[in-house]
Design an enzyme around this catalytic site. Structure first.
Site, PDB file in Angstrom:
ATOM      1  CG  HIS A  75     -11.038  -6.516   7.640  1.00  0.00           C
ATOM      2  ND1 HIS A  75     -10.224  -7.412   8.259  1.00  0.00           N
ATOM      3  CD2 HIS A  75     -10.654  -6.493   6.343  1.00  0.00           C
ATOM      4  CE1 HIS A  75      -9.375  -7.931   7.380  1.00  0.00           C
ATOM      5  NE2 HIS A  75      -9.617  -7.384   6.206  1.00  0.00           N
ATOM      6  CD  GLU A  97      -1.977  -2.190   1.325  1.00  0.00           C
ATOM      7  OE1 GLU A  97      -0.855  -2.550   1.715  1.00  0.00           O
ATOM      8  OE2 GLU A  97      -2.906  -2.957   1.122  1.00  0.00           O
TER       9      GLU A  97
END
Lengths: 408, 430
Positions: free
Chosen positions: A213, A144
């Protein structure tokens, strides 16, 4: 968690009522506001703003549509010309907006994990790699920080990348690039390089996805100078904000919510772009201003139904622009109702609600008849167990209770 | 050679410091692919060579052999022409004199903060950047003054930036560690190590994108990413090596291994100190070169940049170099062994080039002195210009935060904040 789709009256399009995949409920009760004229601003494809009497509205010159709840389903002013629009789900609306922009400008490209062949973890980019090729819809390795930085470098050299975080939480790994380079390079280079990236992805508390998450990164990013943040909540504003974000020369972070991707709505056929800095009036009212965004909008509207039955008249505003705040729309509302309730999914500490509270206190203190109330998620890592998870986020009964307390 | 201080077990492939990687001695002569860097397949051979068999650092024969085959230069005996030699010399002198002037100015209170000087490493900057076109990009770290100068940013603009004046290349908003130039494609200037490498990868990606998606057929722009030995242990480095090799991006990763990351010796921080070896692990050639010799650097650079331009993908180049000063002007530099410093001072790249130019009769003493004098004047002029330039006014405070200042949002009165007259004065509430 199916409850979020119950009793949701918000997110109406200009023409017909919103319908939702799971429950397919119509909410005429919310719309039967006595004596209220629906103030609908219709955005023609030429970008000229008209009010419902077809008078031209001056103003910022940006293409703006304010979503009001139509008083009558067949309000002629609210239908856009002769086209009835088309129905789609929120993730399809995002894709439609993305595709239109990619069609329009060859420099627009997408990069992220599984955006290409897989079509995106929530199918927002489905079919795009087949259409535009593997370079334009780039499947990146799991890195990322580096591919966000790569997007920034590409943006500096003239491309307009959309960087997807498969889950917003993963962008924590890209924080270095987002804070240092995204936010700051335009400034530290003395204005020489612009970073027209869009960083987007699903975030928020889902259905028992576990703590990592279920993160809400808007609170972490809000202090970064030089970036803008918007949160979409309906197919209509999802498409409009996506297009606006892509066209903007600023780095924009577009927050989507995992649980909203399957919302269905009828949106206009003609092209429209929304304004990144403006809030959305969901339901005009008189008694209390409820400020919210993303998924909490639906909890609020569900609570609004209950509140209306109890005789309250809440004004609901989806702030949409998390950074900067649209203090005009918010201020006008506060000047009318004198009471504010903020309902958000961010954590209590240092969340968007905290900043909003500060901004309102600073600017509109004199107009308040009661202290600002802010309902946020608990300062707790989101538990896996369904019951616990339910208690970490704000639920409609809490909103009802808060309004009742505010309006005492 | 300073690396011999530690006992290093030779790994799977041979690598002499000054020789290109070759599969066997004979193979470097006749080949269709570039013999110089070879391909990854040649790097799989297992051989162990003890440290004693290493060639001494000063041997340049092998590189020169390779170079001669490639007929890089029209001059059959020299590694570069007179013009090129003078250009490189001037660039290196500019770097050295400029940095020395920075030190002076810092101690006189003209610039503040963290200033990292490049003295001793000029061969890397001049060796690489002087081969680039204007459209090629350079990405650097906080030790970026000389990279900017080599790329063509005027000394005046850099010095003004260091003084924090509005005439600086970044309007005084960046400072020593953030040198940017859109005109010369200097993409920064980054304070955190490693964060420039993805940006460089992005610039290389754009070059490929322009060629393949936007169909600008002649777009062959190359990006150079400069960074140090400390960065070579950072995740962003590895992630970008992977992506660059995966997509064959036109980028050269240049490691300026000066053996020290502030006070951390490279050998104490790295499991395998030979950084060039990390290239083949990702599928790109890794090359080690003597970074104190600008001619060797230039030859390696020629090949690596050529590879990138031809679309053959990235290269990792490790330049063994040394900084004569401390990490920054605030660093007391107490940890480095004076003997080590003396050894490298004896290999001063400018002295070496001067000697080469004179001995090979490419330039006379007088010509070189003239260049030195000219550079002195350029740097003096830069200081004067910076001194006389105005400091930024308040109005500059809010100007470049957003490319589109609507990003400051809508105020309570319904107008955009940036429409507030106080915005241009820098006093608006945002």
């Amino acid at each position: 968690m199916a409850s979020i789709f119950q009793g949701i009256g918000a997110a109406t399009s200009l023409s017909s009522s919103a319908s939702f995949d799971t429950k397919k409920l119509q909410f005429s009760s919310v719309r039967s506001l006595s004596g209220k004229r629906a103030s609908c601003v219709v955005m023609r494809s030429g970008g000229v703003k008209m009010d419902s009497d077809s008078n031209r509205i001056g103003g910022r010159g940006d293409q703006l549509v304010t979503n009001a709840v139509a008083t009558k389903a067949d309000n002629p002013a609210s239908s856009t010309a002769s086209k009835p629009g088309h129905e789609l789900l929120l993730f399809e609306a995002l894709r439609e907006g993305l595709e239109e922009e990619m069609e329009r400008d060859a420099r627009v490209c997408v990069m992220g994990e599984d955006v290409g062949h897989y079509g995106g973890s929530y199918k927002v980019t489905k079919g795009l790699a087949q259409k535009y090729g593997d370079l334009r819809v780039l499947d990146t390795p799991i890195a990322e920080n580096s591919f966000t930085g790569m997007g920034i470098g590409a943006a500096m050299m003239g491309l307009r990348p959309i960087i997807e975080g498969m889950n917003m939480g993963f962008l924590l790994l890209a924080f270095n690039q987002i804070s240092n380079n995204c936010g700051m390079l335009h400034y530290t280079s003395g204005g020489q390089f612009k970073i027209p990236v869009v960083i987007r992805g699903p975030g928020g508390v889902g259905r028992q996805l576990g703590a990592e998450h279920s993160q809400r990164l808007e609170s972490y990013f809000q202090s970064i100078p030089g970036i803008q943040m918007v949160a979409c909540s309906t197919p209509y504003n999802a498409k409009g904000l996506m297009k606006a974000a892509i066209r903007s020369d600023n780095p924009v972070i577009l927050f989507e919510h995992v649980l909203l991707y399957n919302l269905k709505e009828r949106i206009p056929d003609e092209e429209y772009v929304l304004n990144l800095e403006e809030a959305e009036m969901v339901r005009p009212g008189e008694h209390v201003t409820i400020l919210t965004y993303s998924r909490m909008r639906y909890h609020v509207m569900q609570a609004a139904k209950t509140l209306v039955n109890k005789g309250y008249d809440p004004e609901v505003i989806d702030i949409r622009s998390l950074k900067p705040f649209d203090l005009y729309t918010i201020g006008n509302s506060i000047k009318k109702t004198h009471r504010v309730l903020i309902v958000e999914e961010c954590m209590r500490t240092g969340g968007i609600g905290a900043s909003l509270t500060a901004a309102i206190t600073e600017n509109f203190h004199d107009y308040l008849d009661a202290p600002i109330m802010c309902l946020s998620s608990q300062d707790v890592p989101t538990p896996y167990a369904g019951t616990l998870e339910e208690w970490t986020v704000v639920q409609p009964p809490q909103i009802v209770a808060a309004v009742e307390q505010l309006c005492r | 050679m300073s690396l011999s201080g530690a006992k290093i077990i030779q790994p799977l492939c041979i690598r002499y410091p000054d020789m290109p990687v070759i599969s066997d001695q004979a193979a470097n002569c006749n080949t269709t692919s570039t013999p110089f860097l070879g391909s990854t397949r040649t790097l799989r051979r297992i051989q162990s060579v003890s440290a004693a068999q290493r060639r001494p650092a000063s041997a340049i024969v092998a590189v020169a052999d390779v170079v001669k085959e490639k007929k890089l230069k029209s001059n059959k005996n020299h590694l570069l022409t007179k013009e090129e030699g003078l250009e490189v010399y001037e660039d290196m002198i500019l770097g050295r004199v400029f940095e020395d002037m920075c030190a002076q100015m810092y101690y006189r209170g003209k610039m503040f903060g963290f200033v990292h000087l490049y003295n001793g490493q000029e061969a890397v900057s001049s060796g690489f950047i002087k081969l680039l076109k204007k459209e090629d990009s350079v990405v650097s770290t906080y030790r970026d003054h000389v990279h900017a100068l080599s790329k063509g940013v005027p000394a005046r603009a850099v010095m003004s930036e260091l003084f924090g004046k509005t005439t600086g290349c970044c309007r005084g908003q960046g400072g020593s560690m953030h040198m940017f130039s859109a005109e010369h494609n200097v993409l920064g200037g980054f304070a955190f190590i490693g964060e420039g490498i993805p940006v460089a990868t992005g610039a290389a990606f754009t070059s490929k994108y322009k060629r393949e998606v936007l169909k600008e057929a002649d777009c062959d722009h190359v990006t150079l990413a400069f960074f140090g030995d400390g960065t070579a242990n950072n995740g962003q480095f590895f992630e970008c090596l992977n992506m660059a090799a995966l997509w064959k991006l036109p980028i050269v990763f240049v490691v300026e291994n000066n053996l020290w990351a502030i006070g951390m010796s490279h050998l104490r921080a790295t499991s395998d100190p030979e950084i060039w070896k990390k290239g083949p692990a990702f599928g790109m050639p890794g090359v080690h070169v003597d970074g104190m010799d600008v001619l060797k650097v230039r030859e390696v650079a020629q090949e690596a940049i050529g590879r990138a331009r031809r679309g053959e993908g990235p290269t990792l180049v490790e330049c063994e170099t040394y900084r004569f000063r401390g990490h920054s002007l605030a660093d007391p530099d107490e940890l480095r062994d004076p003997a080590e410093k003396a050894r490298y001072a004896a290999r001063d790249p400018i002295t070496a080039l001067k000697k080469y130019l004179i001995e090979s009769k490419l330039a006379s003493e007088a010509e070189l002195k003239a260049i030195e004098k000219k550079i002195d004047e350029v740097v003096e002029d830069a200081v004067e210009f910076a001194n006389e330039s105005p400091v930024p006014s308040r109005s500059q405070l809010l100007e470049n935060v957003f490319a589109d200042p609507k990003g400051f949002g809508i105020g309570p009165d319904g107008r955009y904040r940036c429409e507030d007259p106080k915005f241009t004065q820098g006093t608006a509430q945002v």
